[in-house]
Motif scaffolding. Structure first.
Motif, PDB file in Angstrom:
ATOM      1  N   LEU A 294     -14.852  11.381 -15.551  1.00 11.81           N
ATOM      2  CA  LEU A 294     -15.364  11.605 -16.909  1.00 11.81           C
ATOM      3  C   LEU A 294     -14.262  11.366 -17.927  1.00 11.81           C
ATOM      4  O   LEU A 294     -14.474  10.760 -18.978  1.00 11.81           O
ATOM      5  CB  LEU A 294     -15.915  13.026 -17.035  1.00 11.81           C
TER       6      LEU A 294
ATOM      7  N   MET B 172     -11.800   9.395 -17.652  1.00 11.84           N
ATOM      8  CA  MET B 172     -11.523   7.963 -17.715  1.00 11.84           C
ATOM      9  C   MET B 172     -12.607   7.196 -18.482  1.00 11.84           C
ATOM     10  O   MET B 172     -12.329   6.238 -19.184  1.00 11.84           O
ATOM     11  CB  MET B 172     -11.462   7.431 -16.273  1.00 11.84           C
ATOM     12  N   LEU B 173     -13.859   7.647 -18.335  1.00 14.01           N
ATOM     13  CA  LEU B 173     -14.986   6.830 -18.800  1.00 14.01           C
ATOM     14  C   LEU B 173     -15.569   7.242 -20.137  1.00 14.01           C
ATOM     15  O   LEU B 173     -16.142   6.416 -20.844  1.00 14.01           O
ATOM     16  CB  LEU B 173     -16.113   6.859 -17.757  1.00 14.01           C
ATOM     17  N   VAL B 174     -15.503   8.510 -20.439  1.00 13.14           N
ATOM     18  CA  VAL B 174     -16.179   8.963 -21.654  1.00 13.14           C
ATOM     19  C   VAL B 174     -15.142   9.146 -22.753  1.00 13.14           C
ATOM     20  O   VAL B 174     -14.314  10.054 -22.686  1.00 13.14           O
ATOM     21  CB  VAL B 174     -16.946  10.276 -21.396  1.00 13.14           C
ATOM     22  N   PRO B 175     -15.144   8.228 -23.722  1.00 12.04           N
ATOM     23  CA  PRO B 175     -14.126   8.286 -24.783  1.00 12.04           C
ATOM     24  C   PRO B 175     -14.264   9.586 -25.579  1.00 12.04           C
ATOM     25  O   PRO B 175     -15.378  10.031 -25.839  1.00 12.04           O
ATOM     26  CB  PRO B 175     -14.450   7.079 -25.660  1.00 12.04           C
TER      27      PRO B 175
ATOM     28  N   MET C 115     -13.926  11.170 -28.985  1.00 16.27           N
ATOM     29  CA  MET C 115     -13.788  10.890 -30.420  1.00 16.27           C
ATOM     30  C   MET C 115     -14.150  12.169 -31.161  1.00 16.27           C
ATOM     31  O   MET C 115     -15.257  12.683 -30.988  1.00 16.27           O
ATOM     32  CB  MET C 115     -14.754   9.780 -30.847  1.00 16.27           C
ATOM     33  N   GLU C 116     -13.234  12.664 -31.956  1.00 15.67           N
ATOM     34  CA  GLU C 116     -13.588  13.859 -32.730  1.00 15.67           C
ATOM     35  C   GLU C 116     -14.627  13.464 -33.788  1.00 15.67           C
ATOM     36  O   GLU C 116     -14.630  12.354 -34.295  1.00 15.67           O
ATOM     37  CB  GLU C 116     -12.400  14.497 -33.456  1.00 15.67           C
ATOM     38  N   GLU C 117     -15.475  14.411 -34.100  1.00 11.38           N
ATOM     39  CA  GLU C 117     -16.442  14.190 -35.170  1.00 11.38           C
ATOM     40  C   GLU C 117     -15.651  14.068 -36.478  1.00 11.38           C
ATOM     41  O   GLU C 117     -14.668  14.763 -36.687  1.00 11.38           O
ATOM     42  CB  GLU C 117     -17.392  15.390 -35.288  1.00 11.38           C
TER      43      GLU C 117
ATOM     44  N   THR D   3     -15.274  -4.968 -35.996  1.00 10.25           N
ATOM     45  CA  THR D   3     -15.362  -3.693 -35.256  1.00 10.25           C
ATOM     46  C   THR D   3     -14.887  -2.534 -36.133  1.00 10.25           C
ATOM     47  O   THR D   3     -15.439  -1.440 -36.067  1.00 10.25           O
ATOM     48  CB  THR D   3     -14.544  -3.721 -33.948  1.00 10.25           C
TER      49      THR D   3
ATOM     50  N   ALA E 175     -17.791  -1.717 -38.409  1.00 14.74           N
ATOM     51  CA  ALA E 175     -18.856  -1.007 -37.696  1.00 14.74           C
ATOM     52  C   ALA E 175     -18.435   0.425 -37.377  1.00 14.74           C
ATOM     53  O   ALA E 175     -19.220   1.369 -37.518  1.00 14.74           O
ATOM     54  CB  ALA E 175     -19.219  -1.758 -36.424  1.00 14.74           C
ATOM     55  N   ASN E 176     -17.179   0.598 -36.980  1.00 16.53           N
ATOM     56  CA  ASN E 176     -16.687   1.951 -36.689  1.00 16.53           C
ATOM     57  C   ASN E 176     -16.668   2.822 -37.938  1.00 16.53           C
ATOM     58  O   ASN E 176     -17.001   4.011 -37.883  1.00 16.53           O
ATOM     59  CB  ASN E 176     -15.279   1.886 -36.073  1.00 16.53           C
TER      60      ASN E 176
ATOM     61  N   ILE F 212     -20.165   3.970 -38.590  1.00 14.01           N
ATOM     62  CA  ILE F 212     -20.593   5.043 -37.678  1.00 14.01           C
ATOM     63  C   ILE F 212     -19.982   6.374 -38.103  1.00 14.01           C
ATOM     64  O   ILE F 212     -20.624   7.422 -38.044  1.00 14.01           O
ATOM     65  CB  ILE F 212     -20.200   4.702 -36.224  1.00 14.01           C
TER      66      ILE F 212
ATOM     67  N   THR G 116     -21.244  12.699 -29.408  1.00 15.65           N
ATOM     68  CA  THR G 116     -20.444  11.742 -30.164  1.00 15.65           C
ATOM     69  C   THR G 116     -20.651  10.355 -29.584  1.00 15.65           C
ATOM     70  O   THR G 116     -20.694  10.190 -28.370  1.00 15.65           O
ATOM     71  CB  THR G 116     -18.946  12.083 -30.067  1.00 15.65           C
TER      72      THR G 116
ATOM     73  N   LEU H 239     -18.455   3.089 -30.423  1.00 16.13           N
ATOM     74  CA  LEU H 239     -18.844   1.700 -30.611  1.00 16.13           C
ATOM     75  C   LEU H 239     -18.340   0.903 -29.411  1.00 16.13           C
ATOM     76  O   LEU H 239     -17.135   0.839 -29.163  1.00 16.13           O
ATOM     77  CB  LEU H 239     -18.244   1.145 -31.906  1.00 16.13           C
TER      78      LEU H 239
ATOM     79  N   ARG I 150     -19.568   1.731 -17.364  1.00 17.13           N
ATOM     80  CA  ARG I 150     -19.357   3.186 -17.430  1.00 17.13           C
ATOM     81  C   ARG I 150     -20.600   3.931 -16.966  1.00 17.13           C
ATOM     82  O   ARG I 150     -20.523   4.901 -16.202  1.00 17.13           O
ATOM     83  CB  ARG I 150     -18.976   3.588 -18.853  1.00 17.13           C
TER      84      ARG I 150
ATOM     85  N   PHE J  78     -22.429   8.778 -23.917  1.00 15.34           N
ATOM     86  CA  PHE J  78     -22.374   8.720 -22.450  1.00 15.34           C
ATOM     87  C   PHE J  78     -22.806  10.048 -21.825  1.00 15.34           C
ATOM     88  O   PHE J  78     -22.604  11.112 -22.415  1.00 15.34           O
ATOM     89  CB  PHE J  78     -20.955   8.375 -21.986  1.00 15.34           C
TER      90      PHE J  78
END
Lengths: 471, 349
Positions: free
Chosen positions: A275, A277-280, A282-284, A313, A316-317, A320, B2, B5, B14, B181
């Motif tokens: 998890l 490794m795979l789930v980035p 990112m703080e709200e 990118t 787009a970021n 978001i 959360t 992108l 993933r 995810f």
């Protein structure tokens, strides 16, 4: 009286062959004088003697030995024609302690399956390949094999194999031994008792290599096919001595005993590590949510290397971060090699429908060709920002708003020419207002690892702001 | 949750690992190569297995071997590669082995080009290789669905002992979108039919050859019965504004997104249009379409092929209403405006 019993590596009764039992469950399906029965028996005895029955995964090919699983008391997988070495690769990479045996004939291994055998051998896969070469296709009715001898008559070479037409016989043991992957390559023959004993030894050697995790072993076994050759069994064996063995040299080609094949696999990550490794993470962001009255479709275009994709990118970021929906679609593949690149970004308060930007609400043209390509597509009332450092002409349209900004020159002045894309993007954000420049500032440190680069980008944004204020 | 992108092609790797994938065997092809790149990195780093095969033919047979030995295994390719895999896909069906294949569709026939088409529809949804068999075909329309479908694909494959194809396209694969995810890792269970190379599984045999007609006939009947159960259990679709619609657009994947925008635009003009988007292409949501065929005046099927799904829509509605076909080829992806024009032309005709 000598009582012959089946080796324990075989099933007691061949019930997959004859579910009803009886005499048919005690014999193989092979023709009288065929070599497959001998090779099966030698393998079955070895499996039993070496105590590897439970660990064995036996691969049956397509050909006469398609039903090897009738007999072998092991885990059995039947494979598509020629593909057993690939199937074995999958199996041995899944069960690293399994003894994987690929049993193949000459059509299977030397014809349709050459790619699979060559590459499995070259990778040094942990498997033993037993290649039964009888110079003919048995199961399909006696046709030409890649190993058929010159002049040999088959169903598809009724006038004999001709070099000019079918080429010469292929020597697989020699081919395989040109590769560095295999640890053991040997050719044996079943033409006499001595040959059978040598074959027995070779089979055990190949299986021992599996037990010891040494890697890839290849044993080519010259084998009689009296029916296919239209000969009596005894005649077939002397034909082997007189014809087959002079063409296919019986010998050991390689034997490396001091090698251990490591799997090369890293330790398996547990759930928490996976998890992580795979789930980035990112703080709200604490930014206020923007509302867009209508969809914004932005085309950012320029030379490769001007950072148009990354500007996209970032945009787009930033969107978001303000709670907007966004898509980013690059030009890609072969198109990228022409030296131009573009990114299509769609921003909306609603879920984005099409990510394709055919009529942009804004065009950010980093060079001349981009303005030429997309100027006419911009919607009336839309926006074009032109990099006036590189684009010398003016925009032809009079129904769009245009900003001429020397973004390359501005970036150069800061000492970071590659940041021209950031200047361009910042100008767009100042002009459009949603997402705002704060959204861009908030995503920069998350997306750019080096803090000095973040500082440079913030400096570029400041210069863009000064320029925008002056316009 | 959360959201990040991320490209569809990266998100799917993933999703697959979180869904319990243990092995990836593949061969590079644009526009699917990023999946292999991502798998080479993440499968390797997480102690799973990634291997680049010498061909798609070998890749699908490595999958056959790994699936036979109990792995949760996947590959990713595009049309030309999937064509090569069809032999192996038939064998997977014949031995009832579970596998996950991602097809990021490009334009054909032959080498075609690297832009989106939806011309692998028949090849994937009708079995594809020799024999009467089916694959479960999921049609993602977003980066989020690339993730979610990959996450659940291995459970589906294991449960039904079938190949699951995630039928994506060049734009859904190449596009970046915000994606959330799952927070839990799934794991495959031991399979009582697999060949593990141990005492417990020694009796097991995986084969697709059944020489006597009666035996093979019975096996096929069993497969068909399974397919009927799958149809009843997993068929899935999305409807947008279908309740009051006079005209129903049917589309999947990238085309469904263009259709969603077109629906919005047409509604703004006062034309009552709805969207029906299959999430499973096999099983195909025929029953619900048959119902809708009774309530709408007309149906229009928008797709990047020659009407492959429209054939299935025709079969579903059985002439209860006209079915218009809006088709594009060659990697060309229409704008919503173009689709709006087509609908207006067909509907007001």
């Amino acid at each position: 009286m000598v009582k012959h019993a089946k080796p324990k590596g075989f099933y007691d009764q061949f019930l997959r062959k004859a579910p009803e039992g009886g005499p048919a469950a005690g014999t193989t399906h092979y023709c009288p004088g065929c070599g497959h029965g001998t090779v099966h028996k030698l393998i079955a005895e070895a499996i039993e003697d070496m105590n590897i029955k439970d660990r064995t995964i036996f691969l049956s090919p397509v050909g006469c030995s398609v039903f090897a699983y009738y007999y072998m008391d092991a885990g059995n997988i039947q494979c598509a024609h020629g593909r057993a070495p690939a199937v074995g690769t999958g199996a041995s990479r899944t069960r690293e302690d399994a003894i994987v045996i690929s049993y193949q004939g000459d059509g299977d291994l030397a014809g349709i399956g050459t790619a699979e055998i060559i590459h499995a051998a070259n990778r040094g896969e942990n498997m033993a390949v037993f290649f039964v070469n009888n110079a003919i296709y048995g199961m399909t009715g006696g046709q030409l094999a890649p190993t058929t001898l010159l002049g040999q008559t088959t169903a598809t070479t009724p006038f004999g194999r001709l070099e000019e037409r079918e080429g010469k016989p292929i020597h697989m043991a020699e081919v395989v031994s040109t590769l560095e992957g295999p640890v053991y390559v040997e050719r044996t023959t079943l033409s006499d008792a001595r040959g059978v004993m040598k074959t027995r030894k070779a089979i055990r050697k190949a299986l021992l290599n599996q037990v010891e995790h040494r890697g890839f072993s290849f044993v080519e076994i010259l084998s009689p096919c009296p029916i296919g050759w239209k000969m009596a069994p005894v005649q077939a064996r002397s034909w082997m001595k007189d014809n087959l063995e002079p063409v296919y040299e019986v010998k050991q080609f390689r034997n490396i005993e001091d090698k251990i094949r490591k799997s090369g696999r890293l330790p398996e990550a547990d759930d928490a590590a996976l998890l992580d490794m795979l789930v980035p993470k990112m703080e709200e962001t604490a930014l206020e949510t923007s509302i867009l009255d209508s969809e914004k479709r932005i085309k950012i275009a320029g030379f490769g290397g001007q950072g148009v994709l990354s500007a996209g990118t970032l945009l787009a970021n930033a969107a978001i971060a303000e709670g907007l929906e966004a898509t980013w679609l690059p030009s890609y593949g072969a198109e990228m090699r022409g030296g131009t690149a573009n990114a299509s970004v769609v921003l909306s308060s609603l879920p984005v429908g099409s990510p394709v930007v055919s009529s942009p609400t804004a065009l950010l043209a980093m060079n001349g060709p981009s303005l030429d390509s997309f100027e006419s597509a911009v919607v009336p009332g839309g926006l074009i920002v032109v990099n006036s450092s590189l684009v010398k002409r003016k925009v032809d349209r009079d129904d769009v708003r245009v900003i001429y900004a020397p973004v390359s020159a501005i970036a150069s002045e800061v000492g970071f020419l590659k940041g021209a894309n950031i200047v361009m993007l910042a100008l767009y954000l100042f002009e459009s207002g949603a997402p705002g420049i704060d959204a861009l500032k908030s995503v920069l440190p998350k997306l750019i690892k080096k803090s000095e680069l973040v500082e440079l980008n913030l400096k570029l944004i400041k210069r863009a702001e000064e320029f925008y204020a002056a316009v | 949750m959360t959201k990040t992108l991320i490209k569809g092609n990266h998100a799917i790797v993933r999703g697959a690992l979180l869904g319990g994938a243990t092995h990836f065997f593949g061969y590079p092809i644009t526009p699917a190569s990023e999946i292999a790149h991502g798998a080479a990195d993440l499968f390797t780093r997480s102690g799973r297995t990634f291997l680049q095969a010498e061909s798609e033919t070998s890749a699908i047979n490595m999958i056959y071997g790994a699936a036979a030995a109990g792995a949760r295994v996947m590959t990713a390719s595009s049309g030309p590669g999937v064509s090569l895999m069809l032999e192996g896909i038939s064998y997977l069906a014949g031995s009832e082995l579970p596998a996950v294949i991602v097809d990021v569709q490009r334009a054909g026939p032959g080498l075609g080009n690297i832009w989106p088409e939806q011309t692998d529809y028949n090849m994937c949804c009708k079995g594809g290789g020799h024999g009467a068999f089916r694959n479960i075909v999921l049609a993602p329309a977003s980066g989020q669905e690339m993730t979610d479908f990959a996450y659940k694909a291995f459970d589906l494959a294991d449960k039904w002992r079938m190949t699951v194809i995630i039928l994506s396209d060049a734009y859904i694969g190449q596009m970046m979108e915000p994606v959330g995810f799952p927070s839990e890792v799934k794991h495959g269970q031991r399979k009582d039919w697999a060949v593990y190379g141990d005492a417990e599984s020694r009796e097991n045999l995986l084969t697709s050859i059944i020489m006597n007609q009666k035996g093979l006939s019975e096996f096929n009947e069993k497969l068909q019965a399974k397919y009927r159960r799958v149809e009843a259990e997993i068929v899935d679709w999305e409807e947008i504004q279908t309740e009051d619609s006079d005209y129903l657009l049917v589309a999947f994947g990238i085309t469904s997104r263009i259709a969603a925008t077109a629906v919005r635009m047409l509604r703004e003009e006062g034309i009552k249009v709805g969207l029906f988007r299959p999430r499973t292409l096999w099983p195909f949501p025929s029953a619900r379409l048959a119902e809708l065929g009774e309530s709408v005046k007309s149906i229009g099927v928008a797709e990047l092929n020659d009407g492959m799904m429209a054939d299935d829509v025709d079969l579903a509605v059985k002439g209860k209403c006209p079915v218009d076909r809006f088709n594009w080829f060659g990697g060309y992806v229409p704008s919503a405006e173009e689709l709006v024009e087509k609908v207006k032309e067909a509907f007001n005709g």
